[in-house]
Motif scaffolding. Structure first.
Motif, PDB file in Angstrom:
ATOM      1  N   LYS A 122       0.823  -1.209   0.000  1.00  0.00           N
ATOM      2  CA  LYS A 122       0.000   0.000   0.000  1.00  0.00           C
ATOM      3  C   LYS A 122       0.861   1.264   0.000  1.00  0.00           C
ATOM      4  CE  LYS A 122      -3.297   2.439   3.016  1.00  0.00           C
ATOM      5  NZ  LYS A 122      -4.047   2.334   4.302  1.00  0.00           N
ATOM      6  N   ARG A 123       1.894   1.273   0.836  1.00  0.00           N
ATOM      7  CA  ARG A 123       2.715   2.481   0.982  1.00  0.00           C
ATOM      8  C   ARG A 123       3.696   2.677  -0.172  1.00  0.00           C
ATOM      9  NH1 ARG A 123       2.156   6.143   5.584  1.00  0.00           N
ATOM     10  NH2 ARG A 123       0.747   5.049   7.000  1.00  0.00           N
ATOM     11  N   TYR A 124       4.234   1.549  -0.693  1.00  0.00           N
ATOM     12  CA  TYR A 124       5.349   1.661  -1.628  1.00  0.00           C
ATOM     13  C   TYR A 124       5.086   0.983  -2.974  1.00  0.00           C
ATOM     14  CZ  TYR A 124       7.686   3.248   2.563  1.00  0.00           C
ATOM     15  OH  TYR A 124       8.027   3.951   3.694  1.00  0.00           O
ATOM     16  N   GLY A 125       3.886   0.455  -3.162  1.00  0.00           N
ATOM     17  CA  GLY A 125       3.547  -0.139  -4.438  1.00  0.00           C
ATOM     18  C   GLY A 125       3.920  -1.596  -4.581  1.00  0.00           C
ATOM     19  N   SER A 126       4.902  -2.025  -3.833  1.00  0.00           N
ATOM     20  CA  SER A 126       5.354  -3.415  -3.856  1.00  0.00           C
ATOM     21  C   SER A 126       6.324  -3.623  -2.708  1.00  0.00           C
ATOM     22  CB  SER A 126       6.055  -3.740  -5.179  1.00  0.00           C
ATOM     23  OG  SER A 126       7.262  -3.012  -5.286  1.00  0.00           O
ATOM     24  N   PHE A 127       6.661  -4.875  -2.443  1.00  0.00           N
ATOM     25  CA  PHE A 127       7.637  -5.124  -1.389  1.00  0.00           C
ATOM     26  C   PHE A 127       9.012  -4.615  -1.804  1.00  0.00           C
ATOM     27  CE2 PHE A 127      10.592  -7.565   1.207  1.00  0.00           C
ATOM     28  CZ  PHE A 127      10.017  -7.401   2.465  1.00  0.00           C
ATOM     29  N   THR A 128       9.325  -4.752  -3.079  1.00  0.00           N
ATOM     30  CA  THR A 128      10.597  -4.203  -3.570  1.00  0.00           C
ATOM     31  C   THR A 128      10.653  -2.694  -3.367  1.00  0.00           C
ATOM     32  OG1 THR A 128      10.804  -5.967  -5.225  1.00  0.00           O
ATOM     33  CG2 THR A 128      12.082  -3.959  -5.595  1.00  0.00           C
ATOM     34  N   GLY A 129       9.519  -2.024  -3.577  1.00  0.00           N
ATOM     35  CA  GLY A 129       9.469  -0.591  -3.324  1.00  0.00           C
ATOM     36  C   GLY A 129       9.731  -0.265  -1.867  1.00  0.00           C
ATOM     37  N   TYR A 130       9.209  -1.087  -0.969  1.00  0.00           N
ATOM     38  CA  TYR A 130       9.467  -0.907   0.470  1.00  0.00           C
ATOM     39  C   TYR A 130      10.949  -1.039   0.770  1.00  0.00           C
ATOM     40  CZ  TYR A 130       9.670  -2.399   5.409  1.00  0.00           C
ATOM     41  OH  TYR A 130       9.989  -2.560   6.749  1.00  0.00           O
ATOM     42  N   LEU A 131      11.593  -2.051   0.200  1.00  0.00           N
ATOM     43  CA  LEU A 131      13.023  -2.246   0.423  1.00  0.00           C
ATOM     44  C   LEU A 131      13.832  -1.066  -0.111  1.00  0.00           C
ATOM     45  CD1 LEU A 131      13.457  -6.016  -0.570  1.00  0.00           C
ATOM     46  CD2 LEU A 131      13.257  -5.062   1.736  1.00  0.00           C
ATOM     47  N   ASP A 132      13.463  -0.609  -1.310  1.00  0.00           N
ATOM     48  CA  ASP A 132      14.252   0.430  -1.972  1.00  0.00           C
ATOM     49  C   ASP A 132      13.936   1.838  -1.477  1.00  0.00           C
ATOM     50  OD1 ASP A 132      15.360  -1.586  -3.484  1.00  0.00           O
ATOM     51  OD2 ASP A 132      14.109  -1.227  -5.239  1.00  0.00           O
ATOM     52  N   GLN A 133      12.661   2.163  -1.389  1.00  0.00           N
ATOM     53  CA  GLN A 133      12.254   3.532  -1.069  1.00  0.00           C
ATOM     54  C   GLN A 133      12.041   3.763   0.422  1.00  0.00           C
ATOM     55  OE1 GLN A 133       8.751   4.315  -3.515  1.00  0.00           O
ATOM     56  NE2 GLN A 133       9.577   2.900  -5.059  1.00  0.00           N
ATOM     57  N   GLY A 134      11.591   2.714   1.123  1.00  0.00           N
ATOM     58  CA  GLY A 134      11.343   2.857   2.549  1.00  0.00           C
ATOM     59  C   GLY A 134      12.577   2.614   3.385  1.00  0.00           C
ATOM     60  N   LEU A 135      13.228   1.476   3.148  1.00  0.00           N
ATOM     61  CA  LEU A 135      14.394   1.100   3.947  1.00  0.00           C
ATOM     62  C   LEU A 135      15.717   1.508   3.313  1.00  0.00           C
ATOM     63  CD1 LEU A 135      13.347  -2.503   5.092  1.00  0.00           C
ATOM     64  CD2 LEU A 135      13.113  -0.351   6.343  1.00  0.00           C
ATOM     65  N   HIS A 136      15.700   1.819   2.012  1.00  0.00           N
ATOM     66  CA  HIS A 136      16.945   2.132   1.291  1.00  0.00           C
ATOM     67  C   HIS A 136      17.976   1.034   1.535  1.00  0.00           C
ATOM     68  CE1 HIS A 136      15.281   6.095   0.477  1.00  0.00           C
ATOM     69  NE2 HIS A 136      15.023   6.216   1.761  1.00  0.00           N
ATOM     70  N   LEU A 137      17.509  -0.195   1.382  1.00  0.00           N
ATOM     71  CA  LEU A 137      18.315  -1.360   1.720  1.00  0.00           C
ATOM     72  C   LEU A 137      19.151  -1.809   0.529  1.00  0.00           C
ATOM     73  CD1 LEU A 137      18.709  -3.279   4.158  1.00  0.00           C
ATOM     74  CD2 LEU A 137      16.983  -4.766   3.119  1.00  0.00           C
ATOM     75  N   ASP A 138      20.406  -2.129   0.787  1.00  0.00           N
ATOM     76  CA  ASP A 138      21.297  -2.645  -0.252  1.00  0.00           C
ATOM     77  C   ASP A 138      21.100  -4.157  -0.313  1.00  0.00           C
ATOM     78  OD1 ASP A 138      23.317  -3.408  -1.967  1.00  0.00           O
ATOM     79  OD2 ASP A 138      24.855  -2.170  -1.028  1.00  0.00           O
ATOM     80  N   THR A 139      20.097  -4.587  -1.067  1.00  0.00           N
ATOM     81  CA  THR A 139      19.793  -6.017  -1.124  1.00  0.00           C
ATOM     82  C   THR A 139      20.906  -6.807  -1.803  1.00  0.00           C
ATOM     83  OG1 THR A 139      18.498  -5.630  -3.134  1.00  0.00           O
ATOM     84  CG2 THR A 139      17.299  -5.684  -1.055  1.00  0.00           C
ATOM     85  N   ALA A 140      21.616  -6.191  -2.732  1.00  0.00           N
ATOM     86  CA  ALA A 140      22.729  -6.881  -3.390  1.00  0.00           C
ATOM     87  C   ALA A 140      23.815  -7.230  -2.375  1.00  0.00           C
ATOM     88  CB  ALA A 140      23.305  -6.025  -4.516  1.00  0.00           C
ATOM     89  N   ALA A 141      24.088  -6.324  -1.439  1.00  0.00           N
ATOM     90  CA  ALA A 141      25.091  -6.586  -0.410  1.00  0.00           C
ATOM     91  C   ALA A 141      24.625  -7.689   0.529  1.00  0.00           C
ATOM     92  CB  ALA A 141      25.383  -5.309   0.374  1.00  0.00           C
ATOM     93  N   LEU A 142      23.328  -7.685   0.874  1.00  0.00           N
ATOM     94  CA  LEU A 142      22.788  -8.750   1.715  1.00  0.00           C
ATOM     95  C   LEU A 142      22.917 -10.103   1.048  1.00  0.00           C
ATOM     96  CD1 LEU A 142      19.465  -7.442   3.342  1.00  0.00           C
ATOM     97  CD2 LEU A 142      21.558  -8.158   4.521  1.00  0.00           C
ATOM     98  N   ARG A 143      22.560 -10.168  -0.222  1.00  0.00           N
ATOM     99  CA  ARG A 143      22.632 -11.433  -0.939  1.00  0.00           C
ATOM    100  C   ARG A 143      24.080 -11.914  -1.048  1.00  0.00           C
ATOM    101  NH1 ARG A 143      18.261 -13.244  -3.845  1.00  0.00           N
ATOM    102  NH2 ARG A 143      19.651 -14.200  -5.391  1.00  0.00           N
ATOM    103  N   ALA A 144      24.989 -10.992  -1.298  1.00  0.00           N
ATOM    104  CA  ALA A 144      26.395 -11.370  -1.411  1.00  0.00           C
ATOM    105  C   ALA A 144      26.932 -11.920  -0.092  1.00  0.00           C
ATOM    106  CB  ALA A 144      27.226 -10.172  -1.863  1.00  0.00           C
ATOM    107  N   ALA A 145      26.465 -11.344   1.014  1.00  0.00           N
ATOM    108  CA  ALA A 145      26.965 -11.749   2.323  1.00  0.00           C
ATOM    109  C   ALA A 145      26.327 -13.033   2.843  1.00  0.00           C
ATOM    110  CB  ALA A 145      26.732 -10.625   3.337  1.00  0.00           C
ATOM    111  N   LEU A 146      25.055 -13.257   2.511  1.00  0.00           N
ATOM    112  CA  LEU A 146      24.306 -14.301   3.202  1.00  0.00           C
ATOM    113  C   LEU A 146      23.861 -15.482   2.344  1.00  0.00           C
ATOM    114  CD1 LEU A 146      22.090 -12.062   5.511  1.00  0.00           C
ATOM    115  CD2 LEU A 146      24.153 -13.345   6.116  1.00  0.00           C
ATOM    116  N   LEU A 147      24.065 -15.421   1.045  1.00  0.00           N
ATOM    117  CA  LEU A 147      23.645 -16.535   0.200  1.00  0.00           C
ATOM    118  C   LEU A 147      24.841 -17.374  -0.249  1.00  0.00           C
ATOM    119  CD1 LEU A 147      20.875 -15.029  -2.108  1.00  0.00           C
ATOM    120  CD2 LEU A 147      20.625 -16.253   0.070  1.00  0.00           C
ATOM    121  N   ILE A 148      24.600 -18.675  -0.334  1.00  0.00           N
ATOM    122  CA  ILE A 148      25.620 -19.580  -0.859  1.00  0.00           C
ATOM    123  C   ILE A 148      25.014 -20.352  -2.018  1.00  0.00           C
ATOM    124  CG2 ILE A 148      26.946 -19.807   1.266  1.00  0.00           C
ATOM    125  CD1 ILE A 148      25.419 -22.350   1.888  1.00  0.00           C
TER     126      ILE A 148
END
Length: 346
Positions: free
Chosen positions: A320-346
């Motif tokens: 509702k607030r950001y149009g999508s969950f990706t919008g929440y990550l990008d516009q709401g949290l300003h989260l670097d998801t690429a860095a998270l994936r690099a650090a935590l995925l195998i």
């Protein structure tokens, strides 16, 4: 009134390196679609896995993630198997390396750390993503508050490498129940609720359910929550991170749901991880209900529960607030998801 004090309290809860060469398997893709470890009383371990196209899996173990003994397997199984391993030595946490006859191996452990003085303490990893990666174990943990942690359990957390504590509680909670911190760990307060969720305390079971549903939306939209979750999730690009609130189910539950969703874990798995708090906190919740006035137990119960409808509203609020969950990550949290994936995925 007792119910008011009890309710207020509850709502606040709102690669391995080895000495020996590891068996080599190619190509370097992980063929396991499921894999889990469950520790039982008496020291035995139930291992389950599914690896389509694999004929044989050899199981190695170690007392640390970086100390797997590849000199001999402790078990072998087919591509889909359920086995029990016993007679292993003592360890703070027992790790298992599943090595298939084709593809890359996978290191797993029981998600539950089995530390009785810290309820709801578990590994945030060990889940498979929709694109075939796995969330690394031993990097990020979640739990209830550390106020009742014993010296023994704190020492275990130190040996397990917990170095960063992200405390999602309010100032009042920190004063009332200060954390006991593992040696060498740093603590950062990330006050998700800020001054607190607005509105009166619920007086009926229906009001309690509504309160919890609305509270989940507050975790998404409140300015204090955006700042707190940005800091907490950003810290997870490191290792040895433990995030917690009071009970480890609402504020912590949303943080874990955000993390796993950002990493690409299927929504059904994210929900199961969220709902698992009901199991981990069953004894605590039963004790709270037993101490509450009989005519107020059904008012309190929804506040103790983790329910799918609560999490539903968190995801709905993000959309509702950001149009999508990706919008929440990008516009709401300003989260670097690429860095998270690099650090935590195998």
């Amino acid at each position: 009134m007792l119910i008011k004090s009890v309710t207020a309290l509850i709502l606040l809860a709102v690669g391995t390196t080895t000495a020996q060469a590891a068996p080599v398997s190619c190509p370097r893709t992980i063929p396991f679609t499921t894999a889990s470890v469950t520790q039982h009383e008496g020291g035995s371990f139930a291992l389950n896995w599914t690896a389509p196209g694999v004929r044989r899996v050899s199981v190695y173990t170690g007392a640390t993630q970086d100390g797997i003994d590849y000199s001999h397997p402790v078990a072998r199984g087919e591509g889909s198997a359920a086995i029990t391993v016993s007679g292993l030595g003592a360890a703070d946490r027992r790790w298992f390396r599943l090595v298939p006859d084709r593809g890359e191996g996978l290191t797993v452990a029981d998600r539950d750390l089995h530390l009785a003085s810290v309820p709801n303490l578990r590994d945030a990893g060990g889940y498979r993503t929709a694109d075939g990666h796995w969330v690394r174990m031993g990097a990020v943990y979640r739990s209830s508050n550390l106020g009742g942690a014993t010296e023994s359990d704190l020492a275990t957390l130190t040996r397990l490498g917990v170095r960063v504590i992200e405390d999602l509680r309010t100032d009042a909670e920190l004063v009332k129940t200060p954390d006991r911190v593992p040696r060498g760990a740093t603590v950062t307060q990330q006050n998700v609720l800020g001054a607190g969720i607005p509105g009166p305390l619920p007086k009926t079971p229906e009001q309690s359910v509504r309160y919890m549903i609305d509270a989940e939306a507050y975790l998404v939209s409140a300015p204090s929550a955006l700042v707190a979750y940005r800091g907490t999730l950003g810290a997870m690009t490191g290792t040895g991170v433990l995030q917690h609130c009071s009970a480890g189910k609402d504020r912590t539950g949303w943080a874990s749901a955000v993390l796993l969703t950002a990493l690409g874990v299927p929504r059904a798995t994210v929900y199961q991880d969220y709902l698992d708090s009901n199991t981990y906190l069953a004894a605590r919740n039963a004790a709270i209900l037993a101490q509450a006035p009989a005519d107020q137990r059904e008012v309190i119960r929804p506040q103790l529960d983790s329910r799918a409808e609560y999490l539903d509203n968190g995801f709905a609020e993000a959309d509702k607030r950001y149009g999508s969950f990706t919008g929440y990550l990008d516009q709401g949290l300003h989260l670097d998801t690429a860095a998270l994936r690099a650090a935590l995925l195998i």
